[in-house]
Design a protein around this motif. Structure first.
Motif, mmCIF file in Angstrom:
data_model
loop_
_atom_site.group_PDB
_atom_site.id
_atom_site.type_symbol
_atom_site.label_atom_id
_atom_site.label_comp_id
_atom_site.label_asym_id
_atom_site.label_seq_id
_atom_site.Cartn_x
_atom_site.Cartn_y
_atom_site.Cartn_z
ATOM 1 N N GLU A 1 1.011 3.716 -3.377
ATOM 2 C CA GLU A 1 0.462 5.118 -3.280
ATOM 3 C C GLU A 1 1.703 6.024 -3.422
ATOM 4 O OE1 GLU A 1 -2.101 5.403 0.239
ATOM 5 O OE2 GLU A 1 -3.283 3.838 -0.470
ATOM 6 N N PRO B 1 -4.920 10.458 -0.981
ATOM 7 C CA PRO B 1 -5.041 9.809 0.509
ATOM 8 C C PRO B 1 -4.531 11.054 1.529
ATOM 9 C CG PRO B 1 -3.908 8.228 -0.878
ATOM 10 C CD PRO B 1 -4.443 9.520 -1.736
ATOM 11 N N ALA C 1 -12.030 7.684 0.826
ATOM 12 C CA ALA C 1 -11.365 6.379 0.307
ATOM 13 C C ALA C 1 -12.611 5.561 -0.144
ATOM 14 C CB ALA C 1 -10.761 5.666 1.326
ATOM 15 N N PRO C 2 -12.396 4.899 -1.084
ATOM 16 C CA PRO C 2 -13.406 3.767 -1.654
ATOM 17 C C PRO C 2 -14.053 2.926 -0.645
ATOM 18 C CG PRO C 2 -11.436 3.381 -2.767
ATOM 19 C CD PRO C 2 -11.284 4.790 -2.229
ATOM 20 N N ILE D 1 -6.556 6.769 -7.293
ATOM 21 C CA ILE D 1 -5.570 7.609 -7.096
ATOM 22 C C ILE D 1 -4.846 7.822 -8.539
ATOM 23 C CG2 ILE D 1 -2.976 7.795 -6.126
ATOM 24 C CD1 ILE D 1 -3.846 6.262 -3.792
ATOM 25 N N LYS E 1 -17.884 5.747 -3.788
ATOM 26 C CA LYS E 1 -16.768 6.913 -4.072
ATOM 27 C C LYS E 1 -17.069 8.052 -3.062
ATOM 28 C CE LYS E 1 -15.528 6.070 -8.583
ATOM 29 N NZ LYS E 1 -15.370 6.896 -10.055
ATOM 30 N N SER F 1 -8.551 1.835 -4.323
ATOM 31 C CA SER F 1 -7.928 3.328 -3.914
ATOM 32 C C SER F 1 -6.595 3.429 -4.986
ATOM 33 C CB SER F 1 -7.244 2.920 -2.307
ATOM 34 O OG SER F 1 -8.437 2.743 -1.366
ATOM 35 N N HIS F 2 -5.926 2.535 -5.185
ATOM 36 C CA HIS F 2 -4.832 2.794 -5.953
ATOM 37 C C HIS F 2 -5.491 3.223 -7.475
ATOM 38 C CE1 HIS F 2 -0.801 3.072 -7.530
ATOM 39 N NE2 HIS F 2 -1.016 1.890 -8.479
ATOM 40 N N ARG G 1 0.562 -1.161 -0.037
ATOM 41 C CA ARG G 1 0.067 -0.108 0.333
ATOM 42 C C ARG G 1 1.025 1.284 -0.005
ATOM 43 N NH1 ARG G 1 -4.450 1.769 4.499
ATOM 44 N NH2 ARG G 1 -4.651 4.224 3.905
ATOM 45 N N VAL H 1 -10.101 -3.179 -1.410
ATOM 46 C CA VAL H 1 -10.194 -1.897 -1.149
ATOM 47 C C VAL H 1 -8.748 -1.166 -1.543
ATOM 48 C CG1 VAL H 1 -10.347 -0.305 0.742
ATOM 49 C CG2 VAL H 1 -11.895 -2.193 0.553
ATOM 50 N N GLU H 2 -7.880 -1.870 -1.373
ATOM 51 C CA GLU H 2 -6.394 -1.232 -1.541
ATOM 52 C C GLU H 2 -6.097 -1.020 -3.144
ATOM 53 O OE1 GLU H 2 -4.015 -2.594 2.323
ATOM 54 O OE2 GLU H 2 -4.286 -3.814 0.768
ATOM 55 N N TYR I 1 -8.717 10.505 -5.886
ATOM 56 C CA TYR I 1 -8.516 10.076 -4.524
ATOM 57 C C TYR I 1 -7.109 10.556 -4.082
ATOM 58 C CZ TYR I 1 -7.861 7.359 -0.138
ATOM 59 O OH TYR I 1 -7.442 6.971 1.128
#
Length: 311
Positions: free
Chosen positions: A21, A127, A134-135, A120, A153, A116-117, A17, A112-113, A125
């Motif tokens: 990110e 962070p 965050a989703p 991004i 979202k 998120s990426h 993660r 989820v990660e 998004y």
């Protein structure tokens, strides 16, 4: 070689993660290849798997700069499909083996990660921005079940979707391969399910018992076979392992299910994961809320990958 120091916000977070990110152009496959070849060090120690990092840890990456920055590197496919997306929702078709959310023993990258990426990369998004949302998962799917997962979202979409799911206004349809062929070819199953959290198992019975909940599962045979049949299943109630346990209870467990199925059949068909796929959702909404435009709409994926050898 690039060296980084883990900031406080990533304390007790997973290494992948932090790196994904930080290096937003670094691909998932390139990162995991670097882990396998021990091209990443944590506090001077070479590692070959994803680990939890602490504030102040020194991360040394021996990955070519063009790979880290994505310069001249062909973009590798993501381990998921986007079935539908708008400013409020993300419908992801995940592959089996990917956990949707972290738990105390989870060391793999979660859906989820990954989502998120993805956001991004799109610039939706951020962070480091405290106000960035965050989703968020609207429901869960077993690690070894493939299929559509609904993610929100923004908090307004999350609240509406959770409410609609609670009211059973989101219909979920699955396809699966089972041992044998159920009779009749279409039926509604109503039984009771008891969850044994200590054993991570559920039990189905005809009679209610203390702590048990009624479960309703609809099935229809799509392709009948002597050894294996393909079913469409609608999940009316949504309890833990409901489809897997319910079909096993009537004598037709899912191929590849090591918990409720038959290992001799799983070995015969070389099934590594249960052949169960959440392939369609229907938004049978009541009026109102930011997701009102989705009323009556259905979304499905054609990318169903059952890892079963029937030759």
């Amino acid at each position: 070689m690039v060296s980084l120091t883990v900031p406080e916000k990533y304390n007790n977070k997973k290494l992948d993660r932090f790196l994904l990110e930080h290096f937003t152009q670094l691909s998932y496959n390139a990162l995991y290849k670097a882990l396998r070849t021990k091209d990443i060090r944590v506090n001077g120690v070479r590692i070959n798997k994803n680990v939890v990092v602490k504030t102040g840890d020194r991360i040394d990456t021996y990955i070519k700069d063009e790979i880290l920055r994505g310069i001249g590197v062909k973009k590798e496919p993501r381990p998921f499909d986007i079935v539908y997306e708008d400013k409020h929702l993300l419908l992801i078709n995940k592959m089996p083996g990917i956990p949707v959310h972290p738990d105390k023993d989870c060391k793999e990258t979660t859906l989820v990660e990954l989502a998120s990426h993805y956001l991004i990369e799109k610039g939706e998004y951020t962070p480091e921005n405290p106000g960035s949302f965050a989703p968020a998962l609207c429901h869960r799917l077993d690690r070894n079940t493939g299929g559509i997962v609904i993610m929100a979202k923004n908090p307004e979409a999350l609240d509406v979707m959770l409410d609609r799911i609670k009211k059973r206004q989101v219909k979920k349809f699955y396809q699966c391969l089972v041992i044998g062929c159920p009779e009749p070819s279409q039926a509604e199953l109503r039984h009771y399910l008891f969850k044994d959290a200590g054993k991570s198992l559920v039990y189905v019975s005809d009679k209610r018992r203390p702590g048990a909940a009624e479960i309703i599962t609809l099935y229809k045979v799509l392709e009948a076979g002597e050894e294996i049949s393909r079913l469409e299943v609608e999940l009316v109630t949504g309890k833990t392992h409901q489809i897997r346990a319910h079909l096993a209870y009537i004598g037709h467990p899912i191929v590849g299910d090591g918990k409720y199925g038959f290992n001799r059949f799983n070995r015969k068909f070389k099934a590594r994961h249960q052949a169960l796929w959440a392939y369609k959702v229907v938004f049978d909404f009541e009026s109102g809320g930011v997701l009102d435009y989705l009323r009556g709409k259905a979304f499905e994926t054609e990318n169903i990958q059952f890892d079963v050898c029937t030759d």
